[in-house]
Design an enzyme around this catalytic site. Structure first.
Site, PDB file in Angstrom:
ATOM      1  N   GLY A 171      23.023  -0.595 -38.488  1.00 36.56           N
ATOM      2  CA  GLY A 171      24.435  -0.956 -38.587  1.00 36.56           C
ATOM      3  C   GLY A 171      24.769  -1.534 -39.940  1.00 36.56           C
TER       4      GLY A 171
ATOM      5  N   THR B   6      30.392  -4.856 -41.367  1.00 35.18           N
ATOM      6  CA  THR B   6      30.684  -6.074 -42.132  1.00 35.18           C
ATOM      7  C   THR B   6      29.418  -6.894 -42.401  1.00 35.18           C
ATOM      8  OG1 THR B   6      32.822  -6.111 -41.053  1.00 35.18           O
ATOM      9  CG2 THR B   6      32.142  -8.140 -42.141  1.00 35.18           C
TER      10      THR B   6
ATOM     11  N   ALA C 197      20.313   2.614 -40.785  1.00 35.51           N
ATOM     12  CA  ALA C 197      20.868   3.593 -39.839  1.00 35.51           C
ATOM     13  C   ALA C 197      22.313   3.236 -39.536  1.00 35.51           C
ATOM     14  CB  ALA C 197      20.052   3.599 -38.552  1.00 35.51           C
TER      15      ALA C 197
ATOM     16  N   LYS D 213      25.021 -11.738 -29.768  1.00 39.28           N
ATOM     17  CA  LYS D 213      25.084 -12.798 -28.739  1.00 39.28           C
ATOM     18  C   LYS D 213      25.339 -12.245 -27.348  1.00 39.28           C
ATOM     19  CE  LYS D 213      29.221 -12.298 -30.847  1.00 39.28           C
ATOM     20  NZ  LYS D 213      29.774 -12.257 -32.182  1.00 39.28           N
TER      21      LYS D 213
ATOM     22  N   GLU E 172      39.595  -9.084 -33.167  1.00 42.39           N
ATOM     23  CA  GLU E 172      39.182  -7.697 -32.984  1.00 42.39           C
ATOM     24  C   GLU E 172      40.426  -6.860 -32.656  1.00 42.39           C
ATOM     25  OE1 GLU E 172      35.742  -6.969 -32.994  1.00 42.39           O
ATOM     26  OE2 GLU E 172      35.519  -9.068 -33.554  1.00 42.39           O
TER      27      GLU E 172
ATOM     28  N   LYS F 108      27.876 -17.531 -26.554  1.00 39.02           N
ATOM     29  CA  LYS F 108      27.219 -18.433 -27.502  1.00 39.02           C
ATOM     30  C   LYS F 108      26.768 -19.731 -26.829  1.00 39.02           C
ATOM     31  CE  LYS F 108      29.894 -16.418 -31.306  1.00 39.02           C
ATOM     32  NZ  LYS F 108      31.208 -16.452 -31.969  1.00 39.02           N
TER      33      LYS F 108
END
Ligand code: HSE
EC number: 1.1.1.3
Length: 439
Positions: free
Chosen positions: A12, A15, A45, A107, A192, A207
């Site tokens: 990944g 960000t 990847a 998380k 998001e 968390k």
């Protein structure tokens, strides 16, 4: 100093992946001096190969096949920055079964499948490091697991979701409604595209579940957490709380009690004078109460490319330093030795003890306050403060705000049901929880 590099496969390059790549390159010399050998990303990847090529600029191999990375004999450490519990879980378990150490910021995965993942890692003698999973760049995992290891930890309370803290700060500062600020947060890129996990408290619950396991030596029990977000919070309550000397924050709270462990996320009134009450915008802060050290507070950026990369790279250095050590004598994944975990139960929300803020819409006439206080007294609930607003021009109803001393959740719920049944009370009672966070 051995110069053989440790090889990293990065899953990944969004960000945080991009931030990790950049910071590792920029600070390579100092990181090598700290780790004892170079840490080198050998393969990345990502489904978006063009992005992977652009970010890495030909400095390493790129692939769209993450499974090839977790089986790559050249890779020593797999960094999982995909997120979610689908393919990420398969990849992490596969990496472990292939004898690779794992660094993850995931998380959601750890809070829901952590017990299985840590067991697999323990059996295989590999490390799974996850500093970036809680509060981004703040080294809170390290602090709780190692720095505070002498302490019997009593409770942890944290602002551990930046999106909701930004929204609450703006609502209070500018008197704006939840919906208006959420749109602003989306425009600024904090929330998001589907911000449900943030605003409904799920991200914070993931968390605090992880912190609870580390603090008390218990398994991850996300399914037993009480999760309440900020989407139903009214701007009026932020204003009234302020008049009473409190700020409202979305807190993740875990507390040891004689009956069991409290594990909860909800909007919470906290005294304005506390340092943590003044954590504004998208910042995170975690307050940990240990029996020996007292209160300690950790503050910093809980999200973003380089702050989160800071935690990912700290884990890479840790793994690099520790990988040759005896697996049985490393710092345990969840702070306590796996065969010495406690089976403290997580308390149902009804059994939680806290203080309350109540807002009621009531008729402004004699006896109303007496009826309400009688109901609270019958439930053994003691009142700490009351404010009653002047009714507006031509209005017969007014807002009544009460703070209670500590009581059990089931008692306040029983009292609220009786109060709502009074003819002089209009609609529902607004209930918020209050924590002094003093000791
Ligand atoms: N969505 C999270 C937040 C970021 O708003 O804090 C990383 O966990």
């Amino acid at each position: 100093m051995s110069i053989k590099p440790i090889n990293v496969g990065l899953l990944g390059i969004g960000t945080v992946g991009g931030g990790t790549f950049t910071v590792l390159q920029r600070n390579a010399e100092e990181i090598t001096r700290r780790a004892g050998r170079p840490i080198r990303i050998t393969v990345v990847a990502d489904r978006n190969l063009d992005l992977a090529k652009k970010v890495t600029g030909g400095a390493c191999r790129v692939t769209d096949d993450a499974f090839s990375v977790v089986s790559d004999p050249e890779v020593d450490i797999v960094v999982e920055l995909i997120g979610g519990y689908g393919v990420a879980k398969e990849l992490v378990l596969k990496a472990i079964s292939n004898g690779k150490h794992v660094v993850t910021a995931n998380k959601a995965l750890l809070a829901t499948h952590g017990n299985e993942i840590f067991k697999a890692a323990q059996d295989k003698g590999v490390m799974v490091a996850f500093e970036a999973a809680v509060a981004g760049g703040i080294p809170i995992i390290k602090a709780v697991r190692e720095g505070l290891t002498a302490n019997r930890i009593e409770w942890i309370a944290g602002i551990i979701n930046g999106t909701t803290n930004f929204i609450l700060s703006e609502m209070r500062d500018k008197g704006l409604s939840f919906d208006t600020v959420l749109k602003e947060a989306q425009r600024l890129g904090y929330a998001e595209a589907d911000p449900t996990f943030d605003i409904e408290g799920v991200d914070a619950a993931h968390k605090i579940t992880i912190l609870s396991a580390l603090a008390f030596g218990i398994p991850m029990q996300f399914d037993k957490a009480h999760v309440e977000g900020i989407s139903k919070l009214d701007a009026a309550d932020i204003k009234y709380a302020e008049q009473l000397g409190y700020r409202i924050k979305l807190l993740g709270i875990t507390k040891r009690t004689p009956e069991g462990v409290e594990l909860r996320v909800h909007p919470t009134l906290i005294p304005s004078k506390r340092l943590i009450a003044n954590v504004e915008g998208a910042m995170n802060a975690v307050l940990v109460q240990g029996d020996a050290v007292g209160a300690t507070l950790y503050y910093g950026k809980g999200a973003g490319a380089e702050p989160t990369a800071s935690a990912v790279i700290a884990d890479l250095v840790d793994v690099t330093r520790m990988q040759t050590s005896d697996p049985e004598n490393r710092v345990p994944h969840l702070a306590f030795q796996p065969d010495a975990m406690a089976d403290l139960k997580i308390l149902p929300m009804d059994e939680v003890t806290t203080s309350y803020y109540l807002r009621l819409r009531v008729q402004d006439k004699p006896g109303v306050l007496a009826d309400i206080t009688r109901i609270l007294a019958d439930e053994q609930i003691s009142i700490d403060a009351v404010i009653q607003k002047e009714p507006g021009e031509g209005e017969e109803q007014t807002d009544l705000i009460m703070l209670t001393h500590q009581t059990r959740e089931k008692r306040i719920n029983a009292a609220i049901a009786k109060i709502e049944a009074l003819g002089v009370v209009a609609g529902k009672v607004t209930k918020l929880r209050l924590e002094e966070l003093g000791k």
